[in-house]
Each structure stands twice: as structure tokens, then as C-alpha cells.
Motif scaffolding. Structure first.
Motif, PDB file in Angstrom:
ATOM      1  N   CYS A   1       0.836  -1.200   0.000  1.00 41.12           N
ATOM      2  CA  CYS A   1       0.000   0.000   0.000  1.00 41.12           C
ATOM      3  C   CYS A   1       0.871   1.250   0.000  1.00 41.12           C
ATOM      4  O   CYS A   1       1.888   1.317   0.699  1.00 41.12           O
TER       5      CYS A   1
ATOM      6  N   HIS B   1       0.350   4.004   1.201  1.00 42.10           N
ATOM      7  CA  HIS B   1       0.269   4.829   2.405  1.00 42.10           C
ATOM      8  C   HIS B   1       1.437   4.524   3.350  1.00 42.10           C
ATOM      9  O   HIS B   1       2.412   5.252   3.401  1.00 42.10           O
ATOM     10  N   LEU B   2       1.352   3.410   4.058  1.00 39.30           N
ATOM     11  CA  LEU B   2       2.448   3.098   4.988  1.00 39.30           C
ATOM     12  C   LEU B   2       3.034   1.706   4.775  1.00 39.30           C
ATOM     13  O   LEU B   2       3.784   1.203   5.603  1.00 39.30           O
TER      14      LEU B   2
ATOM     15  N   CYS C   1       1.328  -1.337   4.178  1.00 43.13           N
ATOM     16  CA  CYS C   1       0.616  -2.567   4.550  1.00 43.13           C
ATOM     17  C   CYS C   1       0.252  -3.365   3.295  1.00 43.13           C
ATOM     18  O   CYS C   1       0.347  -2.869   2.183  1.00 43.13           O
TER      19      CYS C   1
ATOM     20  N   CYS D   1      -5.416  -1.354   6.968  1.00 44.29           N
ATOM     21  CA  CYS D   1      -4.649  -0.653   8.003  1.00 44.29           C
ATOM     22  C   CYS D   1      -5.262   0.692   8.354  1.00 44.29           C
ATOM     23  O   CYS D   1      -5.557   0.980   9.502  1.00 44.29           O
ATOM     24  N   HIS D   2      -5.391   1.545   7.331  1.00 43.48           N
ATOM     25  CA  HIS D   2      -5.947   2.874   7.595  1.00 43.48           C
ATOM     26  C   HIS D   2      -7.052   3.195   6.599  1.00 43.48           C
ATOM     27  O   HIS D   2      -7.321   4.340   6.285  1.00 43.48           O
ATOM     28  N   ASN D   3      -7.623   2.093   6.083  1.00 41.62           N
ATOM     29  CA  ASN D   3      -8.796   2.195   5.231  1.00 41.62           C
ATOM     30  C   ASN D   3      -8.622   2.977   3.932  1.00 41.62           C
ATOM     31  O   ASN D   3      -9.493   3.734   3.540  1.00 41.62           O
ATOM     32  N   SER D   4      -7.509   2.798   3.287  1.00 42.33           N
ATOM     33  CA  SER D   4      -7.397   3.351   1.934  1.00 42.33           C
ATOM     34  C   SER D   4      -8.157   2.431   0.983  1.00 42.33           C
ATOM     35  O   SER D   4      -8.196   1.215   1.190  1.00 42.33           O
TER      36      SER D   4
HETATM   37  S1  FES Z   1      -0.997   1.370   4.856  1.00 41.84           S
HETATM   38 FE1  FES Z   1      -2.643   1.138   3.572  1.00 41.84          FE
HETATM   39  S2  FES Z   1      -3.994   2.597   4.375  1.00 41.84           S
HETATM   40 FE2  FES Z   1      -2.283   2.839   5.666  1.00 41.84          FE
END
Ligand code: FES
Lengths: 438, 184
Positions: B115, B117-118, B120, B135-138
Motif C-alpha cells: 500500500c 500509504h504506509l 501494509c 490498516c488505515h482504510n485506503s
Molecule cells: S498502509 Fe494502507 S492505508 Fe495505511
């Protein structure tokens, strides 16, 4: 630069230390003959530095050691340079120690009050030889493997405790992963600590008793010169020259890396580093009852005498002219060593000139597992005839005919006919013919 | 250098003193020059030896994934690929996964499984027809575009190529958290 120096000097009170380090009086004045100690120390530091950097890419396990050294040698920028310096530096260090000891011996500088310094020095020599022996195995190529095999077997031939000692060295019953990792640990961790400690002791004693200076007492009294600048200058010039020589050597003769270690190939004939070569030559002459004498008695005797040197003559006389026995014995020893070294070099030079056909033949011999029945220089079984000197006994045509049909030439022979393509048969025969005395 | 007015020069007269000073200067400079030469002669190669190999860009080899039938039309599947990597003298194989599907025109789309974002691992949901990162709902669509959540950029695509009926992929990793795709 100067301001930084005086700033530091004010705070750390450097002048007395510098005075102590640099202004020590050298009786008889500075001399080029005194450079060998400093050069040895310089080479030690060079070995420590290059060795530390080699450890960045080296892996001390049988499945990666060879690959990692190859990686250093062929792929890392300046890898060949760093490894080459370490390789040639080891040789240079042995040479420098030899010259240093020679000078000390010639000048009688081991005499009172410098006996402790000599004794620490002999320990340093032993440590350096151990460095050489343990470092040799690390590239894990054929030469490393088989030379170490021979070295450990030598230890194994010591009466009573040899077997146990060999096991301790090997880390078990056979030369393998445990041997490599313990040689690595000894070479890079145990010995460096020990040698630094002893070098510090050696230098400490030097500062307590002072340099010996010339054997002529009047001359020593008349002239006295501080260590800095002239002696430091001479030492620096020598170090610079040694460094340049090493750089040239490394570029002309890169450190060698042979085939990977192959414990199944018993035909490999290892030749040790030149500083063990005279001893290796001595071993060739010692078969049967003489063997323990050479492998055990002589080395023990040699180091015992080395340690005892300061206590052998009670006179304080240092001039070589008035020490005929000591100097004579030393000279005799040198002649002995260099004669052996010369003989060994002649033989190895002859060995290297063997034509490629012989080498190919040797490889065929290994591949066909001829050693399963025949013995060459102590390697292999004793079912068939010993082939160590077969080249003296048979000619080419006989050998070829015999390979094709052994029973036709030697009735009742159990040797099976060798079915090889002609060129390979030729190579194998060339190898057989190369097995000659002298 | 320590005490220029020390014993040796104090004993000497005026002229001799200057001669002694220049002699000392010559020795000192030569010693410094030789030491500097050794220092550079050793220092530069050692620096290159230690540092240059770490700067070398690693070359990613194409890895074979398998037959094309593995890939379905418009329905992403998580596939595995054996990626051979080398670290110094060590060659080793590591298994990595990625998401891939086929477009109607036959083009294969492959996404890095990480992902943006971070970092995951996200999943494809058949029910939502979306990629969901727990993880953070992306949330990403089939094209990899961000539909919701904190992800700063679309899913990272991986280069693919087809030889015969075999699919190959150039596996790469990208830095998470940046608005722009940037290889590690
Ligand atoms: S790592 Fe995928 S939404 Fe944060």
C-alpha cells in the motif's frame, strides 16, 4: 594548523608527552640500521588496517569463504589492492622481522639489560608465524586447504599429544567449517589482542631500558641525538619506501586465488609461503625415523635456543668481532636456512614449469580415482604399485601400451584396461612421466 | 616541533642555530609529506573499497511468473513470483507476491502488493470491486486510483512482459508515503 595545535596543547598539556615521545636520546645518533623495528610496526599497522577492511566482505564459512574472497578480488573496487596489500604485507612483515632480529643479534642488543625485550620479541615472532598460518586457510582455495592440512598433520605427528593438539586446531576430527571459523577467530580476534598487548610491552621495555645504540661504547657516549627529527625521518623514508614497494608488488603480482578447496582431490601438491619453505624442504629429507626429529624436536629446539640466546653468553661484550661463537653460529644458521630455501625454490620453480599436459594428466588421474589403488608421495591406497617415481622406471610407449592392455605387459595384473581417447591417454602418460626423482 | 629552543639548539651559536632550524624544518616537512602520501595512498582506496559497492544500483532481473492462464479478466489475483536477488557474493531466491489482472484488450496490469500509504498489504474485494487496505482504510479502484483514505498516490504498477505464453515481471519496491512513485 599551528593555532589548533597550540589550542590543544594548552589544554592537554602536550609538550611533556611530545618531549617524552620524540626527544629520547639515541646513543651514537640516528642510523639507517635502526629502521627495521619501525618498519615492522608500520607493517603490522598496515596488516591491521587492511585486515579490518577485508572483514567487511569476508564470510568465514566453507560454503561462502571462497566466493566472498573472489568477490573482494574481482568485484569490489580496490578489492584486489586491499587483499594484495594484506597478502604481500604478510610477507614483508616476516622479512622485516627477520632483518630486525638479525640487526639486534649482530649488535648484541639482546644483552643485559634488554633480555626481557628479546624474549617478548621472540613471542612476537611466534605470534606473527601463527598469524601467517591461520590467515593462509581463510581464502579456502586448494592451496589454502591442502597447506593447512599438511600443517595440522605436522602438529599431529608430535609424540603423545599430537593427535589431541591436531583435533583442537581443527575443531574436531576433520578440516571443515569448524576449522575455518576457529582459524578466522584466532586470526582476527585472539591474535590481534595478544599481539597489541605484546607490542605495547616490547615498546614499553624499549622506553625503560633505552635503545642499545652502537656496540662501540666510546662512540655511543660521544654522540647522542634525539629520536626526532633525524631517526623519525629515516623511519618515515623507510616506511614510505616499503609502502611504495608493496603497491608496486600488488600491481605486478596480484594475490593469487586458486580453485575452490576440494577435499576429494588428493593430487593437489601444496607449496607453503616462502617463510615456511626452508622448513618444508627439510621435511622432504626426513622420512622414517627422522620424521619426528624434524617435525617436533627441531622446532622446539629452535625456539628454545631463540629464547635462551640472551642467557647463553655471560659476557657483556657486544662487538661482533669479539663474539666469534655467537656470530659464527648465527651465520651457520643463516647459511643452512638459505641453502634449504634455495633448494626449495629451485624445486618449486621446476614444479611450476610443468607443461599443461602434465596438469591435465594430473586432473585425469584425479577424476579416474587412480588413487583408489595407487599411491603418489604418500597419497592414495597401496593396492597397486606406488607411482611416486614411475617416470624413472618406464617410458612413454610402455606406459601407453600398458594403459591399453595391462595384462599383455604385466601378466596377472589386476589393473583394468584404461579406455581413454588418445589425447587424454597422452596427457595421463605425460603426468606419469613427470613423476621422477630429483 | 616540541621545544625548538631545546638543548640541541641552545648549545649552538647564532648561525648554526638557523642552520639547525632549517634542517629541522626539512626533516619535519619530509616526514609529513611521506606520511601524507601513505595516508592518501591507503585512505582513498580504502574509502572506495568500503563505500563504492554500497552505492551501486542494483539491477533487477525479470522474473518468470508462469503461464498466462493464471491471470483472469478484470479480476485481480494475488500471484507469487520467485525473485532471485544477490547481495555481494550471495545469490538467493525470495518469494514475493503481486496483484495482477488482464484488461479486455489483453494487456496485463500488475500492482506492487504494498500500500502506498504506509506499506501494509491490501486485498481485492470481489464484492466491492475495490482494493481495500485494512490498516488505515485506503480504497483503490481496479485501475489503482485512490478512492478514499490517506493513501498519497495510486497503487504502484510493475512492468510486465509476455514471452510466448509465459508472464514475466520486473519486481520492484517503492517508498511508501510519498505522493510520487519512487523506487527503493
Ligand atoms: S498502509 Fe494502507 S492505508 Fe495505511
Amino acid at each position: 594548523m599551528n593555532r589548533l595545535f597550540s589550542w590543544l596543547s594548552d589544554r592537554l598539556k602536550l609538550p611533556p608527552i611530545l618531549h617524552h615521545l620524540l626527544d629520547e636520546a639515541i646513543p651514537g645518533g640516528a642510523s639507517w640500521i635502526y629502521i627495521f623495528g619501525s618498519v615492522t610496526l608500520f607493517l603490522f599497522l598496515l596488516q591491521a588496517t587492511t585486515g579490518t577492511f577485508l572483514a567487511l566482505y569476508y564470510a568465514p564459512t566453507p560454503d561462502h569463504a571462497y566466493e566472498s574472497v573472489k568477490f573482494i578480488q574481482e568485484e569490489v573496487p580496490f578489492g584486489g589492492f586491499v587483499r594484495g596489500l594484506h597478502h604481500w604485507g604478510a610477507s614483508a612483515m616476516m622479512a622485516a622481522i627477520g632483518l630486525h632480529m638479525l640487526q639486534v643479534f649482530l649488535y648484541g642488543a639482546y644483552k643485559p639489560p634488554r633480555e626481557p625485550m628479546w624474549i617478548v620479541g621472540v613471542f612476537l615472532l611466534i605470534l606473527t608465524l601463527t598469524f601467517g598460518f591461520t590467515g593462509y586457510l581463510l581464502p579456502w582455495d586448494q592451496k589454502a586447504y591442502w597447506a593447512t592440512q599438511v600443517g595440522i598433520n605436522l602438529v599431529g605427528s608430535v609424540p603423545w599429544i599430537g593427535g589431541t593438539l591436531a583435533r583442537i586446531l581443527r575443531g574436531g576430527a576433520e578440516l571443515g567449517a569448524l576449522t575455518l571459523s576457529r582459524f578466522f577467530a584466532i586470526h582476527t580476534l585472539f591474535l590481534p589482542w595478544l599481539i597489541m598487548f605484546l607490542i605495547a610491552g616490547h615498546l614499553f621495555i624499549l622506553r625503560r631500558v633505552g635503545p642499545a645504540g652502537p656496540w662501540d661504547k666510546a662512540r655511543a657516549k660521544r654522540i647522542s641525538e634525539p629520536f626526532y627529527p633525524k631517526q623519525v625521518f629515516m623511519d618515515a623514508v623507510a616506511m614510505g619506501a616499503v609502502f611504495l614497494a608493496l603497491v608496486v608488488l600488488v600491481n605486478l603480482f596480484p594475490a593469487h586465488l586458486g580453485d575452490p578447496a576440494d577435499p576429494t582431490d588428493t593430487t593437489f601438491r601444496p607449496v607453503p609461503e616462502w617463510y615456511y619453505l626452508f622448513y618444508y624442504q627439510l621435511l622432504k629429507y626426513s622420512e622414517g625415523p627422522w620424521e619426528p626429529v624434524v617435525t617436533f624436536v627441531l622446532p622446539v629446539l629452535f625456539f628454545a635456543i631463540l629464547f635462551a640466546i640472551p642467557f647463553l653468553g655471560r659476557k657483556r661484550e657486544r662487538s661482533p668481532a669479539r663474539r666469534p661463537i655467537a656470530i659464527g653460529a648465527g651465520a651457520l644458521f643463516l647459511v643452512f636456512v638459505f641453502t634449504l630455501l634455495g633448494l626449495a625454490m629451485k624445486e618449486t620453480a621446476a614444479l611450476k614449469k610443468t607443461d599443461p599436459a602434465v596438469e591435465r594428466g594430473r586432473a585425469i588421474y584425479a577424476k579416474l580415482a587412480c588413487a583408489g589403488c595407487h599411491r603418489i608421495h604418500g597419497q592414495g591406497a597401496q593396492v597397486g604399485p606406488d607411482l611416486s617415481f614411475v617416470g624413472d622406471a618406464r617410458d612413454r610407449d610402455w606406459l601407453i601400451a600398458h594403459f591399453k592392455d595391462p595384462q599383455a605387459l604385466v601378466p596377472g595384473s589386476i589393473m583394468p584396461p584404461t579406455r581413454l581417447p588418445e589425447p587424454e591417454l597422452e596427457d595421463l602418460t605425460r603426468y606419469m612421466l613427470s613423476l621422477k626423482k630429483g | 616541533m616540541v621545544n625548538d629552543k631545546s638543548s640541541s639548539s641552545r648549545r649552538m651559536g647564532g648561525n648554526k642555530k638557523t642552520a639547525e632550524v632549517t634542517r629541522r624544518g626539512f626533516f619535519g616537512k619530509t616526514i609529513a609529506a611521506i606520511m601524507g602520501l601513505i595516508g592518501f595512498g591507503l585512505g582513498i582506496p580504502l574509502f572506495g573499497y568500503a563505500v563504492l559497492p554500497t552505492l551501486k544500483k542494483r539491477e533487477e532481473p525479470w522474473s518468470e511468473v508462469g503461464p498466462l492462464e493464471l491471470i483472469e479478466l478484470n479480476r485481480p489475483k494475488e500471484l507469487e513470483v520467485v525473485r532471485s536477488s544477490s547481495s555481494g557474493w550471495m545469490k538467493s531466491n525470495t518469494v514475493r507476491s503481486f496483484w495482477a489482472y488482464k484488461k479486455p484488450d489483453g494487456e496485463v496490469v500488475a500492482f506492487s502488493p504494498i500500500c502506498t500509504h504506509l506499506g501494509c498489504g491490501y486485498r481485492w474485494s470481489d464484492a466491492d470491486q475495490q482494493f481495500l487496505c485494512p490498516c488505515h482504510n485506503s480504497v483503490f479502484d481496479l485501475e489503482g486510483k485512490v478512492l478514499a483514505g490517506p493513501a498519497p498516490r495510486p497503487l504502484d504498477t510493475l512492468p510486465t512482459k509476455i514471452e510466448g505464453d509465459r508472464l514475466f515481471i520486473l519486481y520492484q519496491e517503492f517508498k511508501a508515503g510519498l505522493p510520487k512513485k519512487e523506487a527503493i
